[in-house]
Scaffold this motif. Structure first.
Motif, PDB file in Angstrom:
ATOM      1  N   GLY A 123       0.799  -1.218   0.000  1.00 58.37           N
ATOM      2  CA  GLY A 123       0.000   0.000   0.000  1.00 58.37           C
ATOM      3  C   GLY A 123       0.832   1.268   0.000  1.00 58.37           C
ATOM      4  N   ASP A 130      -2.630  -6.098   0.874  1.00 52.50           N
ATOM      5  CA  ASP A 130      -2.917  -4.666   0.883  1.00 52.50           C
ATOM      6  C   ASP A 130      -2.226  -4.012  -0.307  1.00 52.50           C
ATOM      7  N   SER A 147      -3.586  -0.932  -1.302  1.00 52.20           N
ATOM      8  CA  SER A 147      -4.327   0.325  -1.238  1.00 52.20           C
ATOM      9  C   SER A 147      -3.480   1.521  -1.671  1.00 52.20           C
ATOM     10  N   ASN A 150      -7.298  -5.306   1.045  1.00 47.49           N
ATOM     11  CA  ASN A 150      -7.490  -3.863   1.111  1.00 47.49           C
ATOM     12  C   ASN A 150      -7.108  -3.276  -0.241  1.00 47.49           C
TER      13      ASN A 150
END
Length: 454
Positions: free
Chosen positions: A326, A347, A349, A369
């Motif tokens: 992320g 993740d 993101s 995510n």
């Protein structure tokens, strides 16, 4: 006190004449004083010699524990070699009596409430191999006399309130294999003299106010298996010399300022099982070779400046359970088979990546995510069984990235609307996600938050 010394010496002479093994009388007095000082009621040396065979405090699992050597000294004299008072809430300064135990090899006073400085008398422990003073309230500067403990194998003074810089004399500890100095209060530059610690295998130095460049000499400590330097004021880049640390199993670097780093130094560090370079000013593209690291279980490259696509080799991970990418500048589509067999957290993101959620997203216990991306989340629909923070749910609808819905206030990105198998109170809070339940529609909304700690 003089009368007690006389009595102890008298008893010692009687036992000596009888050929019994007895503790050095000066050490007996020191132990009695410490037992009183720290209220160690289990140490009753009035009826039993401290080094008596099968004494209850000598067992390996005893705490407090003391053990002795009765075979290496003349005249059947015993000396205390091991002392442990761990997590017993003893307080106050290190007493002067402690330094009478000059034959100590192993001293563990960790996780207590000790305060004050480490006195220079620490140099009397010339035979010490294991010294643990971590998780206390010790303060002041570290005494240079620590450098006289040249037989040390393990040294811990982490989680204390020391001030000043690391003494250069620590470089004298040529036998040292483990050094725990995290959260100790240290500041200033890391001394070049630590380059002499060629036997070092474990170094934890996070959460200190170290300044200057991340030392390149760490790359010469080729026995290192565990290196942790996060939460300091050190500047990058990560030195290319770190490529020589091929025995590393656990590498955690982060929170560097200034110059950018690359991932090139990782090419041959194939023994890694944990790799975290979170917030390390890492730029450039992801390393293709990482996908073939056979032991890698945890990979965190979040909060950096990584660009380009996620390599297709990231579909090859055999052991990876946690993948955090992320807050970078990654582009392109997410590899379709990135959800490898053991992956439980992904993740990506806040990257401008595109494409669809992987087709095999329906996986028990998986946490994903993709907040702040341009991914198409419409494929997440209808009776997809997931597990979110221990809650078994059925997905009913996905609210696309950037969509807004009025309950509660604010905007939710890639939030998942779910149907629950049982009634829930509203709202229900979870550590890293918030589930709001509607009793009217028997549906809930999960607000995805930072998945990093899952």
């Amino acid at each position: 006190m003089g009368f007690l010394i006389f009595c102890s010496l008298y008893l010692y002479l009687i036992q000596l004449a009888a050929g019994q093994q007895t503790t050095d009388p000066a050490e007996v007095m020191a132990l009695k004083a410490m037992a009183e000082y720290w209220n160690l009621k289990s140490w009753n040396f009035t009826t039993m010699d401290p080094c008596a065979e099968n004494a209850p405090w000598s067992a390996e699992a005893a705490n407090p524990r003391l053990a002795c050597d009765c075979s290496s000294f003349p005249n059947n004299t015993c000396h205390v070699t091991h002392l442990k008072i761990y997590a017993r809430d003893i307080s106050g300064e290190l007493p002067k009596y402690l330094f009478q135990l000059t034959e100590l090899v192993d001293l563990n006073l960790g996780q207590n409430v000790l305060s004050g400085p480490i006195p220079g008398e620490i140099s009397r422990f010339s035979k010490m191999q294991y010294l643990s003073l971590g998780i206390n309230n010790l303060s002041g500067i570290l005494p240079p006399e620590l450098g006289n403990l040249t037989k040390l194998i393990s040294l811990s003074f982490s989680s204390n309130k020391f001030t000043g810089t690391l003494p250069t004399e620590l470089g004298n500890l040529a036998s040292l294999e483990q050094l725990y100095i995290d959260s100790s209060g240290m500041s200033g530059e890391i001394p070049q003299e630590l380059a002499k610690l060629k036997s070092l295998k474990i170094l934890w130095a996070s959460d200190n106010r170290f300044t200057g460049k991340l030392p390149g000499f760490f790359g010469t400590l080729t026995e290192l298996t565990d290196l942790r330097i996060q939460g300091t004021l050190l500047e990058g880049p990560i030195p290319s010399s770190f490529s020589s640390l091929t025995k590393l199993d656990n590498l955690r670097l982060g929170d560097f300022t200034s110059a950018d780093s690359s991932l090139a130094f990782l090419e041959n560090l194939t023994s890694l099982s944990i790799l975290s370079l979170r917030n390390s000013q890492v730029a450039g593209q992801l390393l293709e070779a990482l996908g073939d690291f056979p032991k890698l279980k945890f990979l965190d490259l979040s909060f950096n400046k990584l660009t380009g696509q996620i390599p297709s080799s990231f579909q090859n991970f055999k052991s990876l359970g946690f993948l955090y990418l992320g807050n970078n500048r990654l582009t392109g589509e997410l590899p379709s088979n990135i959800l490898t067999p053991k992956l439980v957290a992904l993740d990506v993101s806040f990257n401008p990546i595109t494409g669809n959620v992987p087709v095999n997203y329906v996986k028990e216990g998986l946490a994903m995510n993709f907040v702040g991306t341009s991914m198409n989340a419409n494929s997440v629909y209808d009776s997809a069984a997931l597990k979110v923070i221990g809650l078994h749910i059925l997905v009913v609808e996905v609210l696309k990235s950037g969509s807004s819905f009025g309950e509660p206030e604010g905007e939710a990105f890639a939030a998942v609307k779910i149907r629950t198998p049982q009634n829930l109170f509203s709202p229900t809070f979870f550590p890293y996600a918030i589930c709001y339940h509607s009793p009217f529609t028997n549906t809930s909304i999960v607000y995805w938050d930072d998945m990093y700690a899952l």
